[in-house]
Design an enzyme around this catalytic site. Sequence first.
Site, PDB file in Angstrom:
ATOM      1  CB  CYS A   1      -1.981   3.839  -4.521  1.00  0.00           C
ATOM      2  SG  CYS A   1      -2.775   2.742  -5.509  1.00  0.00           S
TER       3      CYS A   1
ATOM      4  CG  HIS B   1      -2.064  -0.719   1.041  1.00  0.00           C
ATOM      5  ND1 HIS B   1      -3.016  -0.449   0.148  1.00  0.00           N
ATOM      6  CD2 HIS B   1      -2.643  -1.632   2.043  1.00  0.00           C
ATOM      7  CE1 HIS B   1      -4.088  -1.298   0.138  1.00  0.00           C
ATOM      8  NE2 HIS B   1      -4.104  -1.800   1.421  1.00  0.00           N
TER       9      HIS B   1
END
Length: 281
Positions: free
Chosen positions: A139, A83
Amino acid sequence: MKKALVVGINDYAPIGSGGPDLNGCVNDARDMANTLVICGFDPAKIKILTNQNATRANILNYLKTLVNSSVKGDSLVFYYSGHGTRVANIGADLEIDGLDEAICPHDYASAGVIRDDDFKAVLSKLKAGVNLEVIFDCCHSGTGTRKMDLGLDLELSYEAPRFIPPMLEDEFYITYASEMQSSRSSKKTASMTKALVPVAGMNHTLWAASKDNQVSMEGNMSGQIRGYFTYHFCKILRATNGNIVRKTLDKQIAIALAGMGAAQVNQTESITTEFSQKIFS
């Protein structure tokens, strides 16, 4: 000498189900490590951290060792799959000084994320003549989605963003970032252009799975959950045994992502001369 630190996090704290878990990052880490061996890295010189071993302290400590123990002529790789998020960069005077991209270690909820600034502090110690490839399949922005169904139903249509929504205080600043005078405004403009982004004075090459206003995705690739960017990055490196110049690799990844209809465009940053040179050289 060629040395690497490879990080892949599916399981976020708490250990087991319960965190914002992913499914393809350990697969990505395995593929990256195997691909590096094909490209001439000694397996004994590849350190792998996954899941609960990939804590904030471990990632930073092993990265410091990788950088500090290197000598001129070495080729280093730092790879991260997991993440990402964005956080406001608050200066000592409590002024907002731009937005930091950040990665989320296994224990980010308790130990905190690892920011741009944390990496800059480590990478500033990189010796002249040492090659470093930094590869992020995560991301870095809140722009694309609020979707957090990082779910447990792995159908053929499974697709998940590798993104942790910012906390309210960060999300607020991100929302108004375009209206706030930021010291990073010039970088922000550059990041919106196509893939190859020259950055003067940069001492490494950054391979990002998506632009900073996009989400990086994972999904079902031939029956296995994979990060779309890493899947193509490794596939092209294996096909060429790593004998490929950076701008060609960048272009081929972009073509492959576009060909599968992925809603992300990879981005590569370095000093201009590096784009025409072979990766790992």
